[in-house]
Design an enzyme around this catalytic site. Structure first.
Site, short mmCIF file in Angstrom:
data_model
loop_
_atom_site.label_atom_id
_atom_site.label_comp_id
_atom_site.label_asym_id
_atom_site.label_seq_id
_atom_site.Cartn_x
_atom_site.Cartn_y
_atom_site.Cartn_z
N CYS A 1 7.82 10.52 10.29
CA CYS A 1 8.16 10.02 8.41
C CYS A 1 9.45 10.69 8.79
CB CYS A 1 7.08 9.97 7.52
SG CYS A 1 6.26 11.14 6.97
N GLU B 1 -2.13 14.40 0.90
CA GLU B 1 -0.89 14.37 0.30
C GLU B 1 -0.68 14.38 -0.85
OE1 GLU B 1 0.58 11.52 3.94
OE2 GLU B 1 0.40 13.17 5.01
N GLY C 1 1.10 -1.52 -0.45
CA GLY C 1 -0.19 0.17 -0.20
C GLY C 1 0.80 1.34 0.49
#
Lengths: 647, 647
Positions: free
Chosen positions: B411, B315, B187
């Site tokens: 992240c 995003e 994904g």
């Protein structure tokens, strides 16, 4: 206690000639019957309304569940008000029948104690008045009261007025300062101004007092919306509205201390009610708050189109000078509310500056919100549209690129209708003490009024706003002395007045009006000439969104550039410093408008194989065609811009 | 099978002198130890990470629940990769100890069959591989593999590499074309490029084959994400992602047919993996798709700062030329991913145009994403900020006006760290067939490499990008013939090269490189002079957001105007047509930068009592101070703008 009176709508006629008259006739010819179909769920492809059917269910005529938002009753109420007013302009047997049917339904849906709200009657009869914050009972009541007063004023029939009085009486029993009553106020303001109207119609002081109470109680700590939420077993306001967000409801502090904040339509209706109450009660603290709020809105938070409420989140005001053009919300109802408020501020201060704002909102946002045929509507009124971005960017999702047949939340369409069928009230105003008729808006037609017990008739002849010449002819039979106060709009820097062909030298404005007092005789003719050049408007440099840009305005009409005339990429247009404007009236274009041409440049994309280059701008000279903003998107989907760059 | 090799990080040294070296040393000195604290939940006031603790729980050392998003493992993995690479630049006992602790923990958290993912081990051991779309198992695996390969390459130790191989072997057993295996794909892409790295480190072909399979299987109908959703008992994709929104995952059609779309970080990692696979397998269809996607991104969907992904919703990429500056998303990780991809495209085509984009993303978005002290981070990197609008408008909520200590979804911070500690790989590249060293980025330091079985040492001396002069000195002991390919950046229109003080006349560029071949002897010195004037950049007129504006760039550095230097209302600044730029190096400013001054105008607000007026613009002359975009917001909150209006 205001000295200002409006003229009964029965005494004002419009003709299908000036732009304002044309828009009124579009409503008379197309909109009212179209909206009856929409409210009856008969328009193919349109979102279901359920508004009429909800009343049928509540009246016991059919069975079923309530459909739509809790405030769906107000759509029918606004339509009833619109049709009631329309009958003053033109009788229409079909509309009359529909209206009578609606009045019968509403009467039958009213409960024995006067309560009237189909949502609660159908779905939650035991939960009445337990959630003023969200459930809109007082809002719907307000609209029904407004419809009733309008119906009574135009038709003289008291059926609906009696419904409204029984409803208002019930509300007076529920709410007020007494310890036996609830100390609440509406989550969506509206009933305040409606109660003042009912007070005017009935002379019942308690209606005015309750309006005053609602306004004075609002925003006091401890907060009623929290108290009632606790009573419902909710520990706190639900998460959608953070507790600090009582601002959304203008319920975070007393209204007299607020700045313009929160949901824009709520704010406009609140301020209108506040001005009404200040006018009628002489509450000077509220009056001063109204003046302060007015400045906050029109000097810091209003678009050049008269749109207010720049944020889609909460349909709300944000902060001073935050006026983005492409993500603007500027709900139609908010501009209609601004017109309501401006009208009341004018009555309070008799200053044309309020009408200047009214005219700006009317000729731009409100006119834009309805298609030329009167059957399609904008809820959101952006000043800049790039269709692809509206379709593909989530943060532009609220911006529709084409007018819609109806809305799930359809507050706007019938609001436009009731404003336009009642527009006569905004065109003229009477000051009996001063023996004066104010002419605030320019609309071809006639008015009949009484001053000093004399009935006076006045014809207004104009194609305003395409031309700045407006003539008035007195058609009264006997000589009568009174004053005519003509509004000289803020955009008009040069004007002249002739009486019976003779120019008068008195050019002083008093609070925006040129006043002429004389003993008028039948046939007296006044010719008002408003100079109407094309203007390049600039925004205060604090408005970052408009930096380096100009908006083109002529008279009250703000212009825009559309893709239909200028091809795609309107953002690429840059007007010359001297655009050499030309104004052309085109009967065939957009229902008959003056369009404007201007010299401009467009950057060429030739030099680019990609995105960024160190090059001098390479441009070509071009001529841009501008059309009235209100008429945009009547030729299919495309780009549109109001604020244009300039060399 | 690429001919290009990177130089082992052990053989590249940086000095704390050029800007790139300074940023690397900031990471070495401050960032790595700070991030270890953050990952261990020891930074006061920072959002909790839980990343290390999740491994402690999975390893059985402590008990508890998994904390944070399902992909929290990847934060520690990226940090491990960053520290592993840092050891090549500078040994640090504390970091070494932390790294060993982390490796031991990860080893212990791995399950007997090689499976490694703390979320599933702790929370849903029976649900492994049932939701590839959302649960990030393959993503986390990819990051652990990358960390392992980096650790092995720098330290030679195989502990973590063995963990990675056991994990990859397990994944090879689960996925692949065979009928006994699952025909899925991640994904969130990432494992593709990681598997290619593992193939390089181990020469195990099956890793490359699985990467190739993941890429070729992706987006085929029937869609795996729907198949697995049905298997989970979900009738359809959940409502957050409308079925048509498989685009978000780049899983709506075969990757070779796609345009650049969906979640930007996912896209960049996918395209990097695609390029890797094309390079190694010779799959020309994928190679062509990479070149097409590259053009789509850099010619239509990239900001001048090298930011990609213009929409906060998802995003994601939106559509060509939709590049708003104030609502930009431009996630840090997306620009890092763009750098990864550019590096691979360069390896494929040996064209400096890819490095031009890499340098743009590195010197602007990536540098901007970390504070000068290395301890605060941006996730979103807007090109225009008006703090009040970010605080008060919902549609700007994603734009933080100040760098943050950490993120719930963190992240970006360790991604910056691993990019900068491994930057040597991007500075140099070797083509053994051509006997050539490419010098792609300019960074003060040295490199040691082998060509034709000769070990060669090269010193690079520069304060780039503040000055365009870069000198190289060969320090090898024996004469050796090879080519040096110096990248001449796209922004550089004039350059010169001297060898041992003698200017050479060969000024031809080949795919963006000036190549010098000779028999080099120790002490040979090359002086590269890149002319670095201030440039006014314009955007393609299709970019509506930049219409009429210029961005100031010098060398690779894009500049901005900040409130700290220019006061509020930056939007009101309008550069003159001839801004008369001056460049000043200031050692004390923002860690040492060249700032730029420019002549400009600002509109006066004097004439306004309110919003709109028909007036000529009244302005005052001013001098605007511009600082590097990457250094913005190191002096408190304030307005900032990259694209400035111009007369």
């Amino acid at each position: 206690m205001s000295d200002m009176k409006t003229v009964n709508l029965k005494n004002i006629k419009a003709r299908n000639k000036s732009l304002l008259g044309k828009r009124v006739y579009t409503v008379l010819n197309n909109t009212l019957s179209y909206q009856w179909e929409a409210l009856n769920d008969q328009v193919p492809g349109a979102p279901k309304s359920g508004s009429v059917n909800n009343f049928r269910i509540a009246a016991g005529e059919v069975s079923g569940k309530h459909y739509g938002p809790v405030f769906q009753d107000s759509d029918l109420a606004k339509w009833m008000e619109a049709v009631s007013c329309s009958l003053a302009l033109r009788s229409d047997d079909d509309l009359k029948l529909h209206l009578e049917e609606a009045i019968a339904l509403v009467s039958k849906a009213q409960e024995a104690d006067g309560y009237l709200d189909t949502y609660f009657t159908i779905e939650e009869p035991s939960a009445r008045w337990t959630n003023l914050r969200d459930k809109h009972e007082l809002y719907c009541a307000g609209h029904m009261i407004e419809a009733a007063v309008a119906n009574y004023e135009v038709t003289g029939n008291k059926t609906l007025l009696n419904v409204a009085c029984r409803l208002a009486d019930h509300i007076c029993e529920m709410f007020g300062p007494e310890s036996t009553k609830r100390h609440g106020y509406p989550g969506h303001e509206e009933i305040e101004l409606a109660l003042v109207k009912l007070y005017h119609a009935t002379n019942e002081r308690k209606y005015l007092d309750l309006a005053h109470y609602f306004i004075r109680e609002r925003g006091k700590a401890p907060y009623y919306f929290k108290i009632e939420a606790m009573a419902r077993g909710e520990a706190k306001l639900d998460e959608l509205w953070d507790p600090s967000k009582l601002e959304y409801f203008q319920a975070h502090m007393p209204v007299t201390e607020q700045e313009a904040i929160g949901h824009a339509v709520r704010a406009m209706y609140l301020y209108s009610g506040m001005t009404d109450v200040a006018l009628e009660t002489g509450d000077e603290t509220i009056a001063q708050a109204c003046r302060r709020l007015w400045d906050d809105v029109v000097k810091r938070k209003m678009y050049i189109t008269g749109g207010v409420g720049s944020s889609s989140f909460g349909e709300a005001f944000t902060f001073a000078y935050d006026l983005p053009n492409d993500t603007a919300y500027t709900e139609t109802c908010a501009s209609i509310g601004l017109i309501f408020w401006a009208h009341r501020m004018f009555k309070m201060d008799q200053d044309a500056k309020y009408i200047d704002v009214m005219e700006r909102a009317l000729y731009n946002t409100v006119f834009a919100s309805m298609s030329l045929d009167g059957k399609r509507y904008f809820y959101v009124n952006p000043l800049e549209v790039w269709p692809e971005v509206c379709h593909k960017r989530e943060d532009h999702r609220h911006v529709k690129t084409e007018r819609q047949k109806w809305y799930d939340c359809a507050c706007c369409p019938p609001n436009i209708a009731r404003l336009l069928t009642s527009i006569g009230k905004y065109v003229y105003a009477l000051d009996e003490d001063k023996n004066m008729l104010f002419v605030n808006l320019y609309m071809d037609g006639q008015v009949k009024f009484n001053l000093n017990d004399k009935e006076i008739m006045l014809e207004q002849d104009t194609v305003y706003p395409w031309d700045g010449s407006i003539s008035f002819t007195v058609t009264s039979n006997t000589p009568v002395t009174f004053s005519l106060a003509f509004r000289i709009p803020d955009w008009c820097k040069k004007w002249s007045i002739k009486i019976n062909g003779q120019e008068i030298q008195e050019h002083e404005k008093n609070k925006g009006y040129a006043v002429i007092t004389r003993a008028w005789v039948a046939g007296d003719k006044v010719e008002l000439m408003l100079d109407m050049p094309v203007m390049m408007m600039r925004a205060n440099p604090e408005v970052r969104a408009d930096a380096g840009k100009v908006a083109i305005q002529r008279g009250p009409v703000v212009y825009c550039a559309e893709e239909a005339d200028n091809g795609p990429n309107i953002a690429n247009i840059k007007l010359l410093a001297e655009p050499d404007f030309a104004v052309v009236y085109d009967e065939e274009l957009l229902g008959g408008v003056c369009y404007i041409t201007a010299k401009a440049r467009r950057a060429k994309a030739d030099g680019y194989d990609g995105l960024y280059r160190q090059i001098d701008e390479d441009y070509e000279e071009t001529v841009v065609k501008l059309v009235p903003y209100y008429a945009w998107n009547n030729r299919g989907e495309g780009e549109m811009m109001v604020w244009l760059r300039q060399v």
